[in-house]
Design a protein around this motif. Structure first.
Motif, mmCIF file in Angstrom:
data_model
loop_
_atom_site.group_PDB
_atom_site.id
_atom_site.type_symbol
_atom_site.label_atom_id
_atom_site.label_comp_id
_atom_site.label_asym_id
_atom_site.label_seq_id
_atom_site.Cartn_x
_atom_site.Cartn_y
_atom_site.Cartn_z
ATOM 1 N N ALA A 292 112.359 -38.896 94.394
ATOM 2 C CA ALA A 292 112.409 -40.070 96.078
ATOM 3 C C ALA A 292 114.284 -40.784 96.342
ATOM 4 C CB ALA A 292 111.928 -41.438 95.281
ATOM 5 N N GLU A 293 114.605 -40.770 94.636
ATOM 6 C CA GLU A 293 116.174 -41.003 94.952
ATOM 7 C C GLU A 293 116.605 -39.879 95.045
ATOM 8 O OE1 GLU A 293 116.412 -41.993 90.372
ATOM 9 O OE2 GLU A 293 115.480 -43.464 90.300
ATOM 10 N N ARG B 198 120.554 -37.123 108.532
ATOM 11 C CA ARG B 198 120.635 -37.892 110.166
ATOM 12 C C ARG B 198 121.721 -37.044 110.720
ATOM 13 N NH1 ARG B 198 119.923 -42.002 107.269
ATOM 14 N NH2 ARG B 198 122.109 -43.072 106.830
ATOM 15 N N ALA C 74 119.713 -39.059 103.078
ATOM 16 C CA ALA C 74 119.372 -39.281 104.301
ATOM 17 C C ALA C 74 120.536 -39.534 105.290
ATOM 18 C CB ALA C 74 118.563 -40.748 104.004
ATOM 19 N N ASP D 53 115.669 -38.120 97.557
ATOM 20 C CA ASP D 53 115.020 -38.318 99.299
ATOM 21 C C ASP D 53 116.309 -39.257 99.394
ATOM 22 O OD1 ASP D 53 114.065 -37.142 101.654
ATOM 23 O OD2 ASP D 53 113.251 -39.599 101.256
ATOM 24 N N ALA D 54 116.440 -40.349 98.935
ATOM 25 C CA ALA D 54 117.351 -41.497 99.784
ATOM 26 C C ALA D 54 118.905 -41.261 99.507
ATOM 27 C CB ALA D 54 116.978 -42.660 98.827
ATOM 28 N N TRP D 55 119.528 -40.150 98.952
ATOM 29 C CA TRP D 55 120.549 -40.339 98.659
ATOM 30 C C TRP D 55 121.011 -38.759 99.912
ATOM 31 C CZ3 TRP D 55 123.845 -35.340 98.679
ATOM 32 C CH2 TRP D 55 124.764 -35.225 98.111
#
Length: 108
Positions: A73-74, A84, A80, A76-78
């Motif tokens: 999850a970390e 985009r 993001a 994936d957040a990095w």
């Protein structure tokens, strides 16, 4: 302690995670599914465990491994903002193609 990036750099470790995404598995089953030796499989599991990507639990005489989703999850957040960026570029390409398409080269 290996980082998430370095742990995921090896294709065998990515294969381990893919198998563990389906369900937790004992080491022996991973050995068979991966086609690696038991020591090689254990080494890959140790790297993944040290990076926090997998967790082990005891089940009688064997260890059963499962995915720890927190580091993923970390990651994936990095990723993001980069996702985009690519989405914006692909959307711009699609708009450009739509503007420049002529009836002769459109496919049905």
């Amino acid at each position: 302690m290996p980082s998430t990036w370095s742990a995921l750099a090896d294709p065998h470790r990515r294969d381990v995670l893919e198998l563990l995404l389906e369900r937790p598995r004992p080491v022996g089953e991973l050995v068979v599914r991966l086609g690696l030796s038991q020591p090689a499989t254990s080494k890959h599991l140790r790297v993944l465990r040290d990076a926090g990507l997998v967790m082990a639990r005891r089940d009688a005489q064997r260890r059963v491994y499962g995915v720890n989703p927190v580091p993923l999850a970390e990651l994936d957040a990095w990723l993001a903002p980069y996702r985009r960026l690519w989405d914006e570029r692909l959307d711009a390409l699609e708009r450009h193609i739509d503007r420049t398409a002529t009836p002769d080269n459109e496919q049905e």
